[in-house]
Design a protein around this motif. Sequence first.
Motif, short mmCIF file in Angstrom:
data_model
loop_
_atom_site.label_atom_id
_atom_site.label_comp_id
_atom_site.label_asym_id
_atom_site.label_seq_id
_atom_site.Cartn_x
_atom_site.Cartn_y
_atom_site.Cartn_z
N THR A 69 2.05 8.29 -28.27
CA THR A 69 3.26 8.18 -27.45
C THR A 69 4.46 8.93 -28.02
N GLY A 70 4.40 9.31 -29.29
CA GLY A 70 5.55 9.96 -29.92
C GLY A 70 5.71 11.41 -29.54
N MET A 71 6.78 12.02 -30.00
CA MET A 71 7.09 13.43 -29.80
C MET A 71 7.26 13.81 -28.33
N GLY A 72 7.99 12.97 -27.59
CA GLY A 72 8.37 13.29 -26.23
C GLY A 72 7.36 12.94 -25.16
N ARG A 73 6.21 12.42 -25.52
CA ARG A 73 5.14 12.18 -24.55
C ARG A 73 5.56 11.26 -23.41
#
Length: 398
Positions: free
Chosen positions: A223-227
């Motif tokens: 879920t990280g990095m803009g997902r």
Amino acid sequence: MNIATHPFDALMEITARPPTVFVRGEGSYLWDDSGKRYLDFIQGWAVNCLGHSPPEVAEALAAQAKLLLTPSPAFYNGPSLRLAKALTEHSCFDQVFFANSGAEANEGAIKLARKYGALHRGGAYEIITFEGGFHGRTLATMSASGKKAFEPLFEPKVPGFPKAKLNDLGSVQRLISDKTVGVMLEPIQGEAGVWPATDQFLRELRALTREHGLLLISDEIQTGMGRTGKLFHYEHAGITPDIMTLGKGIGGGVPLAALLATDEASCFEHGDQGGTFNGNPLMCAAGLAVLAEVSKPDFLKSAADAGLFLESELQRISARHGLGEVRGRGLLLALDLKHPIGASIVAEALADGVLLNSPQPDALRFMPALNVTREEIALMIDCLDSILTRMGAARRVA
């Protein structure tokens, strides 16, 4: 090289793969060795956040490769220092440990929590995790996962991971004991079929862990990095975890992951954690290029808008074909098929030049590049619509 001449038998058989050999990628597309083009809505399982072979990453790798590959983790290097600083400036965390994979980052989070328990909670070591959760394929992360298929494998498992039910705070409360040191979860359970924790549950869970002096560990590998439309998912709920793990998208296609923690939770001592390639400048240069792009406000807004468009189109397809709900957030979405037809859809889509994923027999998961265009979403939707129409006709004939 012709497909018939590929030495497939030299690779260990660990999953069923189609006899397709990819040789080139650009943006949302892949090409195989016959020249056929495929529209990719898997992107390495949410790995290629900027699409295939993004120029920013390729240029960063090429430039760094001419300077320094790795000096050994026993020494500092510039890219790892800059990336660690950038990640802390963009998050609620104070310190970073780099790893090579999400599983390794999660393994580090487990070790860090147990170290914290040894120092501050009288030897507490249990980490409450969740049914349906997936945290990796090391022995400890498989033990932490709540994946049914893992239960009979590689016994005996690592003890200390009682399982609660997602979005059920009472099930967490009942598992807390003097052995408990923390709670670990994916904000959206990807492998289980894209099942989100509600923002309210995350806020209540944060309050509960604070009340009991427990660490909250957010596994944001997927879920990280803009997902999900914000740089990190925890921002949606307005909470601050004690520990977070990143992987997949942070490298934009190269093996990079990170374990982030607050000053209070950062308790490793010399010798507790390490890794030969961890924090090497080559991979961290790629991470810096990815973060520079993804953290731009316009980029995140565009990704969020693309997610809303994809969600609305999937809802339209669902209504047209009598399917179920659309779950998830941003550009991590699932379509409930109501029937175990996921594998058949994936196979037909592959033949039609579209790559889809079915994490569960009755669901499709969509993880396109964060810079996917509306036109590319429309092409995928048209393909899916055609497949569902053909399947519906076949069922009516049968």
